[in-house]
Design a protein around this motif. Sequence first.
Motif, PDB file in Angstrom:
ATOM      1  N   VAL A  34       0.849  -1.192   0.000  1.00  0.00           N
ATOM      2  CA  VAL A  34       0.000   0.000   0.000  1.00  0.00           C
ATOM      3  C   VAL A  34       0.884   1.240   0.000  1.00  0.00           C
ATOM      4  N   VAL A  35       1.995   1.153   0.698  1.00  0.00           N
ATOM      5  CA  VAL A  35       2.956   2.253   0.777  1.00  0.00           C
ATOM      6  C   VAL A  35       4.233   1.805   0.076  1.00  0.00           C
ATOM      7  N   ASN A  36       4.783   2.676  -0.718  1.00  0.00           N
ATOM      8  CA  ASN A  36       5.972   2.372  -1.500  1.00  0.00           C
ATOM      9  C   ASN A  36       7.222   2.766  -0.711  1.00  0.00           C
ATOM     10  N   THR A  37       8.122   1.819  -0.498  1.00  0.00           N
ATOM     11  CA  THR A  37       9.346   2.113   0.251  1.00  0.00           C
ATOM     12  C   THR A  37      10.391   2.837  -0.596  1.00  0.00           C
ATOM     13  N   HIS A  38      10.129   3.009  -1.880  1.00  0.00           N
ATOM     14  CA  HIS A  38      11.045   3.782  -2.722  1.00  0.00           C
ATOM     15  C   HIS A  38      10.872   5.276  -2.496  1.00  0.00           C
ATOM     16  N   ASN A  39       9.791   5.653  -1.821  1.00  0.00           N
ATOM     17  CA  ASN A  39       9.557   7.043  -1.458  1.00  0.00           C
ATOM     18  C   ASN A  39      10.515   7.418  -0.327  1.00  0.00           C
ATOM     19  N   ASP A  40      11.257   8.504  -0.503  1.00  0.00           N
ATOM     20  CA  ASP A  40      12.254   8.908   0.501  1.00  0.00           C
ATOM     21  C   ASP A  40      11.631   9.190   1.863  1.00  0.00           C
ATOM     22  N   PHE A  41      10.483   9.860   1.874  1.00  0.00           N
ATOM     23  CA  PHE A  41       9.843  10.194   3.148  1.00  0.00           C
ATOM     24  C   PHE A  41       9.447   8.928   3.906  1.00  0.00           C
ATOM     25  N   VAL A  42       8.828   7.989   3.203  1.00  0.00           N
ATOM     26  CA  VAL A  42       8.400   6.735   3.845  1.00  0.00           C
ATOM     27  C   VAL A  42       9.610   5.983   4.381  1.00  0.00           C
ATOM     28  N   ARG A  43      10.668   5.923   3.593  1.00  0.00           N
ATOM     29  CA  ARG A  43      11.885   5.228   4.017  1.00  0.00           C
ATOM     30  C   ARG A  43      12.489   5.873   5.257  1.00  0.00           C
ATOM     31  N   GLN A  44      12.507   7.199   5.306  1.00  0.00           N
ATOM     32  CA  GLN A  44      13.060   7.902   6.468  1.00  0.00           C
ATOM     33  C   GLN A  44      12.209   7.693   7.712  1.00  0.00           C
ATOM     34  N   VAL A  45      10.888   7.690   7.545  1.00  0.00           N
ATOM     35  CA  VAL A  45       9.995   7.449   8.688  1.00  0.00           C
ATOM     36  C   VAL A  45      10.199   6.030   9.212  1.00  0.00           C
ATOM     37  N   LEU A  46      10.249   5.057   8.308  1.00  0.00           N
ATOM     38  CA  LEU A  46      10.489   3.673   8.729  1.00  0.00           C
ATOM     39  C   LEU A  46      11.828   3.526   9.440  1.00  0.00           C
ATOM     40  N   PHE A  47      12.854   4.167   8.908  1.00  0.00           N
ATOM     41  CA  PHE A  47      14.181   4.112   9.519  1.00  0.00           C
ATOM     42  C   PHE A  47      14.168   4.734  10.916  1.00  0.00           C
ATOM     43  N   ALA A  48      13.520   5.899  11.057  1.00  0.00           N
ATOM     44  CA  ALA A  48      13.468   6.581  12.356  1.00  0.00           C
ATOM     45  C   ALA A  48      12.702   5.747  13.379  1.00  0.00           C
ATOM     46  N   LEU A  49      11.570   5.192  12.966  1.00  0.00           N
ATOM     47  CA  LEU A  49      10.786   4.367  13.879  1.00  0.00           C
ATOM     48  C   LEU A  49      11.562   3.108  14.282  1.00  0.00           C
ATOM     49  N   SER A  50      12.270   2.543  13.327  1.00  0.00           N
ATOM     50  CA  SER A  50      13.074   1.355  13.628  1.00  0.00           C
ATOM     51  C   SER A  50      14.185   1.676  14.615  1.00  0.00           C
ATOM     52  N   ARG A  51      14.844   2.808  14.429  1.00  0.00           N
ATOM     53  CA  ARG A  51      15.920   3.203  15.345  1.00  0.00           C
ATOM     54  C   ARG A  51      15.401   3.455  16.763  1.00  0.00           C
ATOM     55  N   MET A  52      14.173   3.929  16.879  1.00  0.00           N
ATOM     56  CA  MET A  52      13.607   4.194  18.203  1.00  0.00           C
ATOM     57  C   MET A  52      13.179   2.916  18.907  1.00  0.00           C
ATOM     58  N   THR A  53      12.679   1.950  18.159  1.00  0.00           N
ATOM     59  CA  THR A  53      12.089   0.772  18.792  1.00  0.00           C
ATOM     60  C   THR A  53      13.005  -0.446  18.842  1.00  0.00           C
ATOM     61  N   GLU A  54      13.980  -0.513  17.976  1.00  0.00           N
ATOM     62  CA  GLU A  54      14.852  -1.693  17.922  1.00  0.00           C
ATOM     63  C   GLU A  54      15.550  -1.999  19.254  1.00  0.00           C
ATOM     64  N   PRO A  55      16.036  -1.000  20.006  1.00  0.00           N
ATOM     65  CA  PRO A  55      16.645  -1.327  21.308  1.00  0.00           C
ATOM     66  C   PRO A  55      15.669  -1.975  22.290  1.00  0.00           C
ATOM     67  N   LEU A  56      14.379  -1.720  22.130  1.00  0.00           N
ATOM     68  CA  LEU A  56      13.384  -2.362  22.983  1.00  0.00           C
ATOM     69  C   LEU A  56      13.086  -3.780  22.533  1.00  0.00           C
ATOM     70  N   TYR A  57      13.079  -3.996  21.220  1.00  0.00           N
ATOM     71  CA  TYR A  57      12.745  -5.308  20.677  1.00  0.00           C
ATOM     72  C   TYR A  57      13.880  -6.312  20.811  1.00  0.00           C
ATOM     73  N   ARG A  58      15.110  -5.857  20.704  1.00  0.00           N
ATOM     74  CA  ARG A  58      16.264  -6.760  20.638  1.00  0.00           C
ATOM     75  C   ARG A  58      16.332  -7.739  21.809  1.00  0.00           C
ATOM     76  N   PRO A  59      16.227  -7.290  23.073  1.00  0.00           N
ATOM     77  CA  PRO A  59      16.311  -8.271  24.179  1.00  0.00           C
ATOM     78  C   PRO A  59      15.151  -9.262  24.171  1.00  0.00           C
ATOM     79  N   ILE A  60      13.984  -8.812  23.739  1.00  0.00           N
ATOM     80  CA  ILE A  60      12.828  -9.704  23.700  1.00  0.00           C
ATOM     81  C   ILE A  60      13.000 -10.740  22.601  1.00  0.00           C
ATOM     82  N   ARG A  61      13.544 -10.320  21.467  1.00  0.00           N
ATOM     83  CA  ARG A  61      13.780 -11.265  20.367  1.00  0.00           C
ATOM     84  C   ARG A  61      14.794 -12.337  20.750  1.00  0.00           C
TER      85      ARG A  61
END
Length: 99
Positions: A34-61
Amino acid sequence: MIIPLLQIVDLLLSVLLWIIIIQAILSWLVAFNVVNTHNDFVRQVLFALSRMTEPLYRPIRRIMPDFGALDFSPLVVLLIIQILRSIVLPAVARAAIGG
């Protein structure tokens, strides 16, 4: 003195809860094309959200078994946030007030 601090912690947990929900919805939109990851804005939002949440997910994973394509770590983090907001913070507040 401690009640305003607990309110700030509750606010931060609430913001984190919404960040995780937005990340989950956005990842579903990407998964269903539905959303295209080739769009720079979408890619940056996904990257920012991933950087914020990955430290929380890593120990649980590391603890949880591998479910293949399904990632339950955001659900576990949401559950932990809800437990903190509904049980731990009120208990600390009651203890601080002395009741």
